[in-house]
Enzyme design. Structure first.
Site, PDB file in Angstrom:
ATOM      1  N   TYR A 174      -2.235  -0.429   6.374  1.00 12.55           N
ATOM      2  CA  TYR A 174      -2.332   0.792   5.577  1.00 12.55           C
ATOM      3  C   TYR A 174      -1.062   1.630   5.650  1.00 12.55           C
ATOM      4  O   TYR A 174      -0.796   2.424   4.756  1.00 12.55           O
ATOM      5  CB  TYR A 174      -3.548   1.617   6.026  1.00 12.55           C
TER       6      TYR A 174
ATOM      7  N   HIS B 247     -14.893  -3.104  -0.871  1.00 13.17           N
ATOM      8  CA  HIS B 247     -13.872  -2.888   0.160  1.00 13.17           C
ATOM      9  C   HIS B 247     -12.751  -1.981  -0.331  1.00 13.17           C
ATOM     10  O   HIS B 247     -12.033  -1.380   0.474  1.00 13.17           O
ATOM     11  CB  HIS B 247     -13.301  -4.245   0.595  1.00 13.17           C
TER      12      HIS B 247
ATOM     13  N   LYS C 135     -18.684  -4.808  13.247  1.00 15.83           N
ATOM     14  CA  LYS C 135     -18.514  -6.207  13.648  1.00 15.83           C
ATOM     15  C   LYS C 135     -18.714  -6.344  15.150  1.00 15.83           C
ATOM     16  O   LYS C 135     -18.291  -5.481  15.924  1.00 15.83           O
ATOM     17  CB  LYS C 135     -17.109  -6.695  13.263  1.00 15.83           C
TER      18      LYS C 135
ATOM     19  N   ARG D 105     -13.160   1.441   0.920  1.00 26.81           N
ATOM     20  CA  ARG D 105     -12.768   1.501   2.343  1.00 26.81           C
ATOM     21  C   ARG D 105     -11.246   1.587   2.466  1.00 26.81           C
ATOM     22  O   ARG D 105     -10.723   2.395   3.236  1.00 26.81           O
ATOM     23  CB  ARG D 105     -13.310   0.259   3.043  1.00 26.81           C
TER      24      ARG D 105
ATOM     25  N   HIS E 219     -11.690  -0.988  13.794  1.00 20.33           N
ATOM     26  CA  HIS E 219     -10.814  -2.136  14.050  1.00 20.33           C
ATOM     27  C   HIS E 219     -10.614  -2.296  15.557  1.00 20.33           C
ATOM     28  O   HIS E 219     -10.250  -1.334  16.230  1.00 20.33           O
ATOM     29  CB  HIS E 219      -9.442  -1.940  13.394  1.00 20.33           C
TER      30      HIS E 219
ATOM     31  N   ARG F  92     -17.905  -0.441   5.881  1.00 18.22           N
ATOM     32  CA  ARG F  92     -17.971  -1.750   5.233  1.00 18.22           C
ATOM     33  C   ARG F  92     -19.266  -1.822   4.430  1.00 18.22           C
ATOM     34  O   ARG F  92     -20.257  -1.171   4.763  1.00 18.22           O
ATOM     35  CB  ARG F  92     -17.969  -2.873   6.269  1.00 18.22           C
TER      36      ARG F  92
END
Length: 295
Positions: free
Chosen positions: A276, A241, A170, A244, A267, A146
């Site tokens: 994806y 992004h 995150k 990514r 994730h 990110r």
């Protein structure tokens, strides 16, 4: 209202441990709603009912707010009014009668491998800034980091002799990511030929630096990508992004397992990664239609 919002944001930071970016999003939603109430001369939160919330949502739509922005607003309000009820600022929660609209399905923009190569070739690598920018793009595409992870990447996060880097994603979750030989080559070239010139005898722990020898901002990387995309003649809407997304899509198209991609992207839920697979299926369909004689 301003004081209550301030207390609530402090609560989110201390009690809930939310990230700065998440709190910033909450603050924006709450501030805009507070302005709306002020314009309607509503000064008491107990006077806010579901009809006022729905009226505000309608005005958001009329002002061109995206469906997902409205969904985020509803989520913010649900949490905010629960907080108000818990600490006795209000007697009734107006959000209990508000339904959440179905989220719009959005497939992220993805570059082709040819477009990635074109973008990577644009920075002038005879120049200290061009070397830095090429290294940034190589790392983003090689790792799927990110942009917030990129700007916080530090020298001691690099373990290039082992072909890996560390990052905090995150929720401050650490992950180890393999990095390819091309990205390693450009990081080393940047460190040897560009980073010391940007530092100018100053000190910084950050890997990628601006002209003042400080760490880059997310906005500056966004601006660089926009400029280089334009120079490359790429017509797609490209953001940090996008690299990514392109990273994830290309390794899936080349046979990577979805669980591996989930780990690489950081994730927490595989359903986030599954978007994806739709992009990859679209790629397969296009290839089939283009190359199969009976398509």
């Amino acid at each position: 209202m301003d004081e209550i919002i301030k207390d609530y944001l402090h609560f989110l930071l201390i009690e809930r441990g939310l990230s700065g970016n998440t709190i910033k999003s909450y603050h924006q939603d709450l501030e805009e709603f507070a302005n709306y109430l002020s314009n309607k001369s509503i000064n008491n939160l107990n006077d806010v009912n579901s009809l006022i919330i729905l009226d505000y949502m309608k005005s958001m739509k009329e002002h061109g707010k995206a469906r997902n922005s409205i969904i985020r607003f509803i989520s913010t309000m649900r949490k905010f009014f629960k907080y108000l009820l818990r600490f006795h600022y209000i007697k009734n929660d107006p959000m209990v009668k508000i339904d959440t609209p179905k989220q719009a399905q959005h497939f992220p923009s993805v570059l082709t491998i040819k477009e990635v190569d074109k973008l990577l070739s644009v920075p002038n690598t005879n120049d200290k800034y061009g070397i830095r920018d090429r290294a940034i793009f190589e790392v983003m595409y090689a790792t799927g980091l990110r942009v917030s992870e990129m700007v916080h990447l530090k020298m001691d996060n690099l373990h290039l002799e082992m072909g890996i880097i560390q990052t905090l994603g995150k929720g401050d979750k650490e992950r180890i990511i393999p990095i390819g030989t091309q990205a390693i080559k450009w990081i080393n070239f940047y460190i040897s030929n560009s980073r010391s010139k940007l530092l100018k005898n100053r000190r910084s722990d950050y890997l990628f630096l601006n002209a003042h020898g400080s760490g880059l901002s997310r906005q500056s990387i966004w601006q660089k990508i926009k400029r280089y995309v334009s120079l490359a003649g790429i017509k797609k809407d490209v953001t940090p992004h996008t690299l990514r997304h392109s990273f994830a899509t290309h390794i899936l198209e080349n046979g990577a397992d979805l669980r591996i991609v989930q780990e690489l992207l950081g994730h927490s839920d595989i359903s986030t990664t599954q978007i994806y697979t739709h992009i990859s299926h679209e790629h397969l369909n296009k290839s089939f239609n283009k190359y199969h004689p009976r398509a």
